[in-house]
Design a protein around this motif. Structure first.
Motif, mmCIF file in Angstrom:
data_model
loop_
_atom_site.group_PDB
_atom_site.id
_atom_site.type_symbol
_atom_site.label_atom_id
_atom_site.label_comp_id
_atom_site.label_asym_id
_atom_site.label_seq_id
_atom_site.Cartn_x
_atom_site.Cartn_y
_atom_site.Cartn_z
ATOM 1 N N LEU A 52 0.812 -1.213 0.000
ATOM 2 C CA LEU A 52 0.000 0.000 0.000
ATOM 3 C C LEU A 52 0.850 1.270 0.000
ATOM 4 O O LEU A 52 0.366 2.341 -0.355
ATOM 5 C CB LEU A 52 -0.931 0.020 1.208
ATOM 6 N N LEU A 53 2.093 1.163 0.386
ATOM 7 C CA LEU A 53 2.936 2.349 0.528
ATOM 8 C C LEU A 53 3.087 3.167 -0.749
ATOM 9 O O LEU A 53 3.067 4.393 -0.690
ATOM 10 C CB LEU A 53 4.309 1.963 1.093
ATOM 11 N N PRO A 54 3.214 2.548 -1.933
ATOM 12 C CA PRO A 54 3.346 3.367 -3.146
ATOM 13 C C PRO A 54 2.113 4.219 -3.448
ATOM 14 O O PRO A 54 2.189 5.143 -4.244
ATOM 15 C CB PRO A 54 3.579 2.328 -4.249
ATOM 16 N N LEU A 55 1.008 3.928 -2.817
ATOM 17 C CA LEU A 55 -0.196 4.709 -3.048
ATOM 18 C C LEU A 55 -0.218 5.994 -2.216
ATOM 19 O O LEU A 55 -1.030 6.875 -2.450
ATOM 20 C CB LEU A 55 -1.431 3.869 -2.726
ATOM 21 N N ALA A 56 0.683 6.093 -1.250
ATOM 22 C CA ALA A 56 0.721 7.261 -0.366
ATOM 23 C C ALA A 56 1.505 8.397 -1.012
ATOM 24 O O ALA A 56 2.387 8.182 -1.841
ATOM 25 C CB ALA A 56 1.368 6.881 0.959
ATOM 26 N N ASP A 57 1.169 9.616 -0.617
ATOM 27 C CA ASP A 57 1.925 10.783 -1.067
ATOM 28 C C ASP A 57 3.175 10.980 -0.222
ATOM 29 O O ASP A 57 4.184 11.480 -0.698
ATOM 30 C CB ASP A 57 1.061 12.042 -1.004
ATOM 31 N N VAL A 96 9.527 -1.785 -5.537
ATOM 32 C CA VAL A 96 8.446 -0.865 -5.223
ATOM 33 C C VAL A 96 8.970 0.306 -4.404
ATOM 34 O O VAL A 96 8.679 1.462 -4.693
ATOM 35 C CB VAL A 96 7.304 -1.594 -4.469
ATOM 36 N N ARG A 97 9.761 0.014 -3.412
ATOM 37 C CA ARG A 97 10.305 1.059 -2.527
ATOM 38 C C ARG A 97 11.171 2.041 -3.309
ATOM 39 O O ARG A 97 11.032 3.255 -3.182
ATOM 40 C CB ARG A 97 11.093 0.386 -1.406
ATOM 41 N N ASP A 98 12.069 1.523 -4.130
ATOM 42 C CA ASP A 98 12.974 2.388 -4.889
ATOM 43 C C ASP A 98 12.199 3.200 -5.931
ATOM 44 O O ASP A 98 12.473 4.377 -6.144
ATOM 45 C CB ASP A 98 14.064 1.557 -5.554
ATOM 46 N N PHE A 99 11.221 2.575 -6.577
ATOM 47 C CA PHE A 99 10.382 3.297 -7.537
ATOM 48 C C PHE A 99 9.668 4.447 -6.838
ATOM 49 O O PHE A 99 9.637 5.568 -7.330
ATOM 50 C CB PHE A 99 9.353 2.356 -8.177
ATOM 51 N N ARG A 100 9.124 4.155 -5.691
ATOM 52 C CA ARG A 100 8.403 5.177 -4.922
ATOM 53 C C ARG A 100 9.320 6.348 -4.558
ATOM 54 O O ARG A 100 8.950 7.497 -4.691
ATOM 55 C CB ARG A 100 7.837 4.519 -3.663
ATOM 56 N N ASP A 101 10.522 6.019 -4.104
ATOM 57 C CA ASP A 101 11.483 7.060 -3.720
ATOM 58 C C ASP A 101 11.885 7.930 -4.902
ATOM 59 O O ASP A 101 12.054 9.129 -4.773
ATOM 60 C CB ASP A 101 12.737 6.442 -3.106
ATOM 61 N N ARG A 102 12.026 7.315 -6.076
ATOM 62 C CA ARG A 102 12.510 8.045 -7.254
ATOM 63 C C ARG A 102 11.416 8.689 -8.091
ATOM 64 O O ARG A 102 11.617 9.714 -8.708
ATOM 65 C CB ARG A 102 13.312 7.106 -8.157
ATOM 66 N N HIS A 103 10.253 8.055 -8.157
ATOM 67 C CA HIS A 103 9.223 8.483 -9.106
ATOM 68 C C HIS A 103 7.873 8.785 -8.470
ATOM 69 O O HIS A 103 6.911 9.035 -9.180
ATOM 70 C CB HIS A 103 9.026 7.408 -10.180
ATOM 71 N N GLY A 104 7.770 8.725 -7.152
ATOM 72 C CA GLY A 104 6.486 8.897 -6.482
ATOM 73 C C GLY A 104 6.010 10.329 -6.451
ATOM 74 O O GLY A 104 6.743 11.254 -6.807
ATOM 75 N N PRO A 105 4.768 10.525 -6.018
ATOM 76 C CA PRO A 105 4.190 11.868 -5.913
ATOM 77 C C PRO A 105 5.010 12.752 -4.983
ATOM 78 O O PRO A 105 5.642 12.271 -4.062
ATOM 79 C CB PRO A 105 2.799 11.631 -5.326
ATOM 80 N N LYS A 106 4.979 14.037 -5.240
ATOM 81 C CA LYS A 106 5.750 14.984 -4.443
ATOM 82 C C LYS A 106 4.897 15.771 -3.457
ATOM 83 O O LYS A 106 5.400 16.466 -2.625
ATOM 84 C CB LYS A 106 6.480 15.982 -5.370
ATOM 85 N N THR A 107 3.568 15.655 -3.563
ATOM 86 C CA THR A 107 2.711 16.381 -2.644
ATOM 87 C C THR A 107 2.245 15.450 -1.545
ATOM 88 O O THR A 107 2.297 14.231 -1.699
ATOM 89 C CB THR A 107 1.478 16.954 -3.371
ATOM 90 N N GLY A 108 1.762 15.983 -0.438
ATOM 91 C CA GLY A 108 1.456 15.119 0.695
ATOM 92 C C GLY A 108 0.057 15.210 1.234
ATOM 93 O O GLY A 108 -0.147 15.883 2.224
ATOM 94 N N ASP A 109 -0.892 14.548 0.625
ATOM 95 C CA ASP A 109 -2.241 14.521 1.177
ATOM 96 C C ASP A 109 -2.535 13.204 1.881
ATOM 97 O O ASP A 109 -3.191 13.185 2.899
ATOM 98 C CB ASP A 109 -3.295 14.747 0.092
ATOM 99 N N LEU A 110 -2.076 12.101 1.310
ATOM 100 C CA LEU A 110 -2.337 10.790 1.911
ATOM 101 C C LEU A 110 -1.027 10.274 2.457
ATOM 102 O O LEU A 110 -0.050 10.159 1.745
ATOM 103 C CB LEU A 110 -2.907 9.824 0.864
ATOM 104 N N ILE A 111 -0.977 9.968 3.731
ATOM 105 C CA ILE A 111 0.255 9.565 4.391
ATOM 106 C C ILE A 111 0.060 8.172 4.952
ATOM 107 O O ILE A 111 -0.945 7.893 5.599
ATOM 108 C CB ILE A 111 0.612 10.540 5.541
ATOM 109 N N ALA A 112 1.030 7.308 4.721
ATOM 110 C CA ALA A 112 0.988 5.959 5.307
ATOM 111 C C ALA A 112 2.225 5.791 6.158
ATOM 112 O O ALA A 112 3.275 6.318 5.854
ATOM 113 C CB ALA A 112 0.957 4.892 4.216
ATOM 114 N N SER A 113 2.099 5.047 7.226
ATOM 115 C CA SER A 113 3.274 4.753 8.042
ATOM 116 C C SER A 113 3.485 3.250 8.060
ATOM 117 O O SER A 113 2.546 2.481 8.170
ATOM 118 C CB SER A 113 3.093 5.280 9.463
ATOM 119 N N ALA A 114 4.727 2.863 7.897
ATOM 120 C CA ALA A 114 5.083 1.444 7.942
ATOM 121 C C ALA A 114 5.681 1.164 9.307
ATOM 122 O O ALA A 114 6.613 1.842 9.722
ATOM 123 C CB ALA A 114 6.091 1.116 6.847
ATOM 124 N N THR A 115 5.143 0.191 9.990
ATOM 125 C CA THR A 115 5.648 -0.128 11.318
ATOM 126 C C THR A 115 6.329 -1.460 11.319
ATOM 127 O O THR A 115 6.128 -2.276 10.455
ATOM 128 C CB THR A 115 4.506 -0.131 12.355
#
Length: 144
Positions: A24-29, A125-144
């Motif tokens: 679900l993390l790649p779906l977060a801003d 997925v993690r690296d893609f998210r870090d390099r190509h993910g959204p830059k604005t922050g409306d939806l936030i997810a936390s990984a525990t």
């Protein structure tokens, strides 16, 4: 549920989702990690040079990488039950493909193959998210 959360998030509101499900993390801003990940757990980006007709992945395979086209064109093709092929589209430079399988733990729903000489880079997925993910922050997810 994710679509509903997206509609709830807005300019004056943040939605916070706590999850252990990394798909679900790649779906977060924005992502806030409460515990650090083990070093080296991710696959480094993989650059692949393709000739016309070379296959990146086949329909039905498990998927762990998201691909970005660096140059050339990649064709996305679905094989129908009767064995015929349906070309779903062509992906050109700067665009990505193959995200659903690694994001949601699904099998590949189509085959990706080079339509011409091409270069693609495969990202976890993690690296893609870090390099190509959204830059604005409306939806936030936390990984525990």
């Amino acid at each position: 549920v994710l679509k509903l959360l997206r509609t709830l998030a807005g300019p004056d509101r943040a939605v916070i989702v706590a999850t252990h499900d990394e798909r679900l993390l790649p779906l977060a801003d924005r992502i806030v990690e409460l515990t650090p990940r083990a070093a080296g757990a991710e696959t480094p980006p993989r650059r692949i040079e393709l000739k016309a007709g070379d296959v990146v992945f086949n329909q039905g395979e498990a998927g762990d990488l998201i691909y970005v086209v660096d140059s050339g064109d990649v064709e996305i093709v679905r094989t129908r039950a009767d064995g015929t092929e349906l070309v779903l589209g062509r992906i050109g430079p700067g665009r990505y493909f193959g995200e659903l399988a690694p994001l949601f733990g699904l099998r590949r729903s189509a085959t990706a193959r080079a339509a011409e000489a091409s270069v693609v880079t495969g990202y976890s997925v993690r690296d893609f998210r870090d390099r190509h993910g959204p830059k604005t922050g409306d939806l936030i997810a936390s990984a525990t």
